[in-house]
Scaffold this motif. Structure first.
Motif, mmCIF file in Angstrom:
data_model
loop_
_atom_site.group_PDB
_atom_site.id
_atom_site.type_symbol
_atom_site.label_atom_id
_atom_site.label_comp_id
_atom_site.label_asym_id
_atom_site.label_seq_id
_atom_site.Cartn_x
_atom_site.Cartn_y
_atom_site.Cartn_z
ATOM 1 N N TYR A 25 -45.652 -53.510 -29.834
ATOM 2 C CA TYR A 25 -46.542 -52.663 -30.857
ATOM 3 C C TYR A 25 -46.454 -53.536 -32.263
ATOM 4 O O TYR A 25 -45.509 -53.940 -32.898
ATOM 5 N N ASP A 27 -47.234 -53.968 -36.290
ATOM 6 C CA ASP A 27 -47.329 -52.937 -37.222
ATOM 7 C C ASP A 27 -48.397 -53.827 -38.273
ATOM 8 O O ASP A 27 -48.080 -54.690 -38.740
ATOM 9 N N TYR A 36 -40.194 -52.099 -28.122
ATOM 10 C CA TYR A 36 -39.748 -51.015 -27.884
ATOM 11 C C TYR A 36 -39.316 -50.671 -26.658
ATOM 12 O O TYR A 36 -40.121 -50.879 -25.458
ATOM 13 N N GLN A 40 -37.535 -45.592 -25.780
ATOM 14 C CA GLN A 40 -37.586 -45.377 -27.312
ATOM 15 C C GLN A 40 -39.309 -45.211 -27.765
ATOM 16 O O GLN A 40 -39.569 -44.191 -28.417
ATOM 17 N N TRP A 41 -40.248 -45.783 -26.835
ATOM 18 C CA TRP A 41 -41.458 -45.595 -26.962
ATOM 19 C C TRP A 41 -41.739 -44.027 -26.608
ATOM 20 O O TRP A 41 -42.870 -43.581 -27.190
ATOM 21 N N VAL A 44 -41.677 -41.925 -29.451
ATOM 22 C CA VAL A 44 -42.660 -42.012 -30.454
ATOM 23 C C VAL A 44 -43.957 -41.455 -29.781
ATOM 24 O O VAL A 44 -44.304 -40.458 -30.571
ATOM 25 N N GLU A 45 -44.042 -41.400 -28.686
ATOM 26 C CA GLU A 45 -45.330 -40.617 -27.928
ATOM 27 C C GLU A 45 -45.095 -39.088 -28.110
ATOM 28 O O GLU A 45 -45.934 -38.403 -28.445
ATOM 29 N N VAL A 48 -45.864 -38.083 -31.686
ATOM 30 C CA VAL A 48 -47.088 -38.008 -32.213
ATOM 31 C C VAL A 48 -47.662 -36.570 -31.348
ATOM 32 O O VAL A 48 -48.493 -35.957 -32.203
ATOM 33 N N LEU A 64 -51.960 -46.253 -32.686
ATOM 34 C CA LEU A 64 -50.727 -46.556 -32.032
ATOM 35 C C LEU A 64 -51.439 -47.121 -30.658
ATOM 36 O O LEU A 64 -50.803 -48.139 -30.069
ATOM 37 N N LYS A 103 -35.526 -51.090 -31.665
ATOM 38 C CA LYS A 103 -36.475 -51.607 -31.509
ATOM 39 C C LYS A 103 -36.050 -53.306 -31.562
ATOM 40 O O LYS A 103 -35.167 -53.483 -32.228
#
Length: 134
Positions: A25, A27, A36, A40-41, A44-45, A48, A64, A103
């Protein structure tokens, strides 16, 4: 466009249930590339997806989705960084790879040095005002 992760970071990734699968990813605000681990990702999902369906959630999900790519690392911890990611993060031949808490970050050397100097001042000020057991 290929990057080999240092052994220490490969060891960290090996604890993942899918150590060869990471999400890259970029930024766009900070200008670095992050790897990630699968789990861990997924967090994040999930975060969201927990946001109510609003324009804010849609914008975040698009951002994202646009800036993330699934990446498969080979047995030596090497992966191909897309041209889009290299351009957005301004990555050249000399990069800095650092482990974060959740990460792995890949920075262009000059950008990393500037960010580190800025953060050292913030940390110094924070440690003077907040009790952190270091």
């Amino acid at each position: 466009g290929r990057l080999a992760l240092p052994g220490k970071l490969r060891d960290e990734l090996s604890r993942s249930e899918r150590p060869e699968e990471v999400v890259a990813y970029v930024d766009p605000q900070e200008g670095y590339l992050a790897f990630y681990p699968h789990e861990q990702w997924q967090l994040v999902e999930d975060a969201v997806n927990a946001i109510p369906e609003t324009d804010r959630r849609k914008a975040l999900a698009r951002q994202l989705g646009f800036n993330a790519e699934r990446l498969t690392l080979d047995k030596s911890g090497r992966g191909v960084i897309t041209q889009k990611h290299r351009e957005i993060a301004a990555l050249s031949r000399e990069v800095v790879v650092v482990g974060g808490l959740a990460k792995i970050e890949v920075w262009e050397r000059a950008r990393f040095d500037a960010q580190r100097a800025k953060e050292e001042a913030i940390v110094s000020e924070t440690l003077r005002t907040v009790e952190v057991p270091l």
